[in-house]
Design a protein around this motif. Structure first.
Motif, PDB file in Angstrom:
ATOM      1  N   GLY A 113      31.348 -43.293  33.373  1.00 48.76           N
ATOM      2  CA  GLY A 113      30.543 -42.666  34.404  1.00 48.76           C
ATOM      3  C   GLY A 113      30.998 -43.130  35.775  1.00 48.76           C
ATOM      4  N   PHE A 114      30.326 -42.621  36.794  1.00 50.35           N
ATOM      5  CA  PHE A 114      30.647 -43.002  38.165  1.00 50.35           C
ATOM      6  C   PHE A 114      29.402 -42.804  39.011  1.00 50.35           C
ATOM      7  N   PHE A 115      29.366 -43.483  40.152  1.00 54.50           N
ATOM      8  CA  PHE A 115      28.240 -43.352  41.076  1.00 54.50           C
ATOM      9  C   PHE A 115      28.771 -42.790  42.380  1.00 54.50           C
ATOM     10  N   TYR A 116      28.189 -41.684  42.777  1.00 57.08           N
ATOM     11  CA  TYR A 116      28.663 -40.933  43.940  1.00 57.08           C
ATOM     12  C   TYR A 116      28.866 -41.812  45.171  1.00 57.08           C
ATOM     13  N   PHE A 117      27.916 -42.673  45.471  1.00 56.59           N
ATOM     14  CA  PHE A 117      27.958 -43.448  46.710  1.00 56.59           C
ATOM     15  C   PHE A 117      28.996 -44.571  46.674  1.00 56.59           C
ATOM     16  N   ASP A 118      29.596 -44.822  45.505  1.00 51.08           N
ATOM     17  CA  ASP A 118      30.669 -45.804  45.429  1.00 51.08           C
ATOM     18  C   ASP A 118      32.001 -45.231  45.912  1.00 51.08           C
ATOM     19  N   ARG A 119      32.038 -43.934  46.189  1.00 52.26           N
ATOM     20  CA  ARG A 119      33.294 -43.289  46.574  1.00 52.26           C
ATOM     21  C   ARG A 119      33.242 -42.731  48.003  1.00 52.26           C
ATOM     22  N   VAL A 120      32.412 -43.335  48.835  1.00 52.85           N
ATOM     23  CA  VAL A 120      32.254 -42.860  50.209  1.00 52.85           C
ATOM     24  C   VAL A 120      33.598 -42.785  50.932  1.00 52.85           C
ATOM     25  N   GLY A 121      34.450 -43.757  50.697  1.00 51.74           N
ATOM     26  CA  GLY A 121      35.735 -43.794  51.372  1.00 51.74           C
ATOM     27  C   GLY A 121      36.655 -42.644  51.034  1.00 51.74           C
ATOM     28  N   GLY A 145      29.527 -30.727  49.529  1.00 52.14           N
ATOM     29  CA  GLY A 145      28.596 -31.845  49.611  1.00 52.14           C
ATOM     30  C   GLY A 145      28.588 -32.645  48.324  1.00 52.14           C
ATOM     31  N   MET A 146      27.467 -33.322  48.058  1.00 49.51           N
ATOM     32  CA  MET A 146      27.378 -34.178  46.876  1.00 49.51           C
ATOM     33  C   MET A 146      27.687 -33.424  45.598  1.00 49.51           C
ATOM     34  N   THR A 147      27.215 -32.182  45.499  1.00 47.80           N
ATOM     35  CA  THR A 147      27.439 -31.388  44.299  1.00 47.80           C
ATOM     36  C   THR A 147      28.926 -31.244  43.994  1.00 47.80           C
ATOM     37  N   GLY A 148      29.675 -30.723  44.962  1.00 51.66           N
ATOM     38  CA  GLY A 148      31.101 -30.522  44.738  1.00 51.66           C
ATOM     39  C   GLY A 148      31.858 -31.816  44.582  1.00 51.66           C
ATOM     40  N   LEU A 149      31.464 -32.833  45.341  1.00 46.61           N
ATOM     41  CA  LEU A 149      32.173 -34.105  45.263  1.00 46.61           C
ATOM     42  C   LEU A 149      31.941 -34.804  43.928  1.00 46.61           C
ATOM     43  N   CYS A 150      30.732 -34.699  43.380  1.00 48.77           N
ATOM     44  CA  CYS A 150      30.503 -35.264  42.042  1.00 48.77           C
ATOM     45  C   CYS A 150      31.403 -34.586  41.016  1.00 48.77           C
ATOM     46  N   ALA A 151      31.500 -33.275  41.094  1.00 51.43           N
ATOM     47  CA  ALA A 151      32.392 -32.557  40.189  1.00 51.43           C
ATOM     48  C   ALA A 151      33.840 -32.993  40.403  1.00 51.43           C
ATOM     49  N   TYR A 152      34.234 -33.084  41.668  1.00 51.49           N
ATOM     50  CA  TYR A 152      35.622 -33.438  41.997  1.00 51.49           C
ATOM     51  C   TYR A 152      35.980 -34.829  41.470  1.00 51.49           C
ATOM     52  N   PHE A 153      35.155 -35.832  41.764  1.00 51.70           N
ATOM     53  CA  PHE A 153      35.473 -37.194  41.342  1.00 51.70           C
ATOM     54  C   PHE A 153      35.442 -37.329  39.823  1.00 51.70           C
ATOM     55  N   GLY A 154      34.462 -36.695  39.181  1.00 49.80           N
ATOM     56  CA  GLY A 154      34.392 -36.781  37.732  1.00 49.80           C
ATOM     57  C   GLY A 154      35.587 -36.148  37.055  1.00 49.80           C
ATOM     58  N   VAL A 155      35.992 -34.988  37.561  1.00 55.08           N
ATOM     59  CA  VAL A 155      37.135 -34.287  36.966  1.00 55.08           C
ATOM     60  C   VAL A 155      38.445 -34.996  37.300  1.00 55.08           C
ATOM     61  N   ALA A 156      38.643 -35.334  38.574  1.00 53.61           N
ATOM     62  CA  ALA A 156      39.924 -35.896  39.006  1.00 53.61           C
ATOM     63  C   ALA A 156      40.137 -37.327  38.525  1.00 53.61           C
ATOM     64  N   ASP A 157      39.089 -38.145  38.535  1.00 55.57           N
ATOM     65  CA  ASP A 157      39.249 -39.565  38.245  1.00 55.57           C
ATOM     66  C   ASP A 157      39.099 -39.910  36.773  1.00 55.57           C
ATOM     67  N   ILE A 158      38.261 -39.167  36.053  1.00 53.88           N
ATOM     68  CA  ILE A 158      37.954 -39.526  34.671  1.00 53.88           C
ATOM     69  C   ILE A 158      38.422 -38.459  33.680  1.00 53.88           C
ATOM     70  N   GLY A 159      38.044 -37.200  33.936  1.00 53.71           N
ATOM     71  CA  GLY A 159      38.394 -36.135  33.002  1.00 53.71           C
ATOM     72  C   GLY A 159      39.887 -35.836  32.965  1.00 53.71           C
ATOM     73  N   LYS A 160      40.492 -35.724  34.119  1.00 55.43           N
ATOM     74  CA  LYS A 160      41.932 -35.481  34.267  1.00 55.43           C
ATOM     75  C   LYS A 160      42.449 -34.352  33.371  1.00 55.43           C
ATOM     76  N   PRO A 161      41.816 -33.159  33.446  1.00 53.82           N
ATOM     77  CA  PRO A 161      42.303 -32.054  32.614  1.00 53.82           C
ATOM     78  C   PRO A 161      43.693 -31.625  33.058  1.00 53.82           C
ATOM     79  N   LYS A 162      44.457 -31.124  32.095  1.00 57.07           N
ATOM     80  CA  LYS A 162      45.806 -30.638  32.391  1.00 57.07           C
ATOM     81  C   LYS A 162      46.035 -29.333  31.661  1.00 57.07           C
ATOM     82  N   LEU A 163      47.133 -28.706  31.974  1.00 51.26           N
ATOM     83  CA  LEU A 163      47.471 -27.419  31.373  1.00 51.26           C
ATOM     84  C   LEU A 163      47.421 -27.500  29.851  1.00 51.26           C
ATOM     85  N   GLY A 164      46.688 -26.589  29.249  1.00 45.69           N
ATOM     86  CA  GLY A 164      46.593 -26.518  27.800  1.00 45.69           C
ATOM     87  C   GLY A 164      45.444 -27.297  27.200  1.00 45.69           C
ATOM     88  N   ASP A 165      44.760 -28.132  27.992  1.00 41.15           N
ATOM     89  CA  ASP A 165      43.611 -28.876  27.473  1.00 41.15           C
ATOM     90  C   ASP A 165      42.434 -27.953  27.216  1.00 41.15           C
TER      91      ASP A 165
END
Length: 344
Positions: free
Chosen positions: A279-287, A135-155
């Motif tokens: 930052g990001f807003f959850y409802f902007d990523r409905v698609g 739900g919103m909890t996991g999706l906020c984590a997912y979008f923040g990590v995937a779109d902005i944080g972009k961690p990679k091996l060794g970070d």
């Protein structure tokens, strides 16, 4: 089916400090079960989700959410079962989640009260997951990590509010990406959970340790990704310890929800180290909800993500559970279970 429809309603909008409501603003009421109109479904709610958004919605949140009128049911994330349908796209028995009224039964069209499509919970997962990892909890984590944080091996990735709803998922996503993850949390129980069960490499107990000095010790080469749920002094400490090219994800700022957050003094490190902060807003990523839920479901099913829940029992526990999140009483996602799943 019950003959009454229990609800939590808005008694007043003036109480509470900052965003948080006060106990006196919660009013219990019993009403009739809604009568379905064409194009609607009747949902038997099983879980309510306790989030800062519930509180913000009562008082209004700028242009995003109009304040809920006094006497009207409170609103928030719910998960339940369709028990009757006059909508061609929904069948009885389907598990759904959305932002609806906090009541035993709600009638809804295909869009919830935010204008977001009513979401189906993937088969094979419990209703609670529809408000947590899927739900919103996991999706906020997912979008923040995937779109902005972009961690990679060794970070090196640091998560504030790491034992909270979003923090527990964000840290695990960083670990899956190959990062060395450090969590900032309050108290030995929360810190132990992060390392023992969720795969965090280390923790900082902000209640007993100096966050800035511990970040220096644990991140000798700086922080590559900082996922922030807290803001204030903890964000300022992270800014002072960022690696060159580091990324800061602004997901929340609970330190300032009820009182002015401490000012930032180290923001120039963004320029000195060539960092980005967004930052990001959850409802902007409905698609992209479908994309996120599919990936999170795969990791959850495979055991790569462990879901951490704090569940209060009974509709009478709603006010205390909703208020407790501001005192850090929950570990992981705070839910209230108000009924048994009709399909179980």
């Amino acid at each position: 089916m019950a003959e009454i429809n229990r609800q939590w309603c808005v008694a007043d909008v003036a109480g509470g400090e900052g965003m948080a409501l006060s106990r006196e603003q919660f009013a219990y009421r019993e009403a009739e079960i809604p009568t379905l109109q064409e194009g609607e479904v009747l949902i038997r709610n099983v879980y309510f989700s306790c989030d800062p958004m519930n509180h913000a919605w009562v008082k209004g949140l700028g242009e995003r959410f109009s304040a809920i009128p006094i006497g009207s049911p409170m609103r928030g994330g719910v998960a339940g079962r369709v028990v009757a349908s006059r909508h061609p796209d929904f069948k009885e028995g389907e598990a759904v989640t959305g932002f609806l009224e906090w009541a035993d039964y709600v009638a809804s069209g295909s869009l919830d009260l935010t204008g977001t499509p009513l979401q189906r919970i993937p088969e094979g997962f419990p209703l609670a997951s529809g408000l947590a990892t899927l739900g919103m909890t996991g999706l906020c984590a997912y979008f923040g990590v995937a779109d902005i944080g972009k961690p990679k091996l060794g970070d090196t990735m640091v998560v504030s509010g790491a034992a909270g709803a979003i923090g527990t998922v964000a840290g695990q996503l960083g670990r899956i990406a190959g990062a060395r993850v450090i969590g900032i949390a309050g108290g030995p129980e929360k810190c132990a959970l992060l390392t023992r069960e969720l795969g965090f490499a280390a923790t900082i107990d902000y209640k007993k340790e100096d966050v800035a000095s511990r970040l220096q010790a644990l991140c000798p080469n700086g922080i590559d990704v900082f996922f922030d749920n807290v803001g204030g002094a903890i964000l300022d400490s992270a800014l002072a310890n960022m690696a060159r090219g580091g990324r800061i994800v602004i997901c929340g700022g609970i330190s300032g929800y009820n009182a002015p957050a401490a000012g930032l003094h180290n923001h120039l490190m963004l320029a000195i180290q060539g960092c980005t902060m967004a930052g990001f807003f959850y409802f902007d990523r409905v698609g992209r909800f479908g994309e996120g839920v599919a990936r999170l479901a795969t990791w959850l099913k495979a055991g790569q993500i462990k879901e951490i829940l704090t569940v209060a029992e009974g509709i009478d526990s709603v006010p205390d559970a909703a208020l407790g999140q501001f005192a850090g009483s929950n570990i992981g996602k705070q839910l209230v279970k108000i009924a048994d799943d009709p399909m179980e």
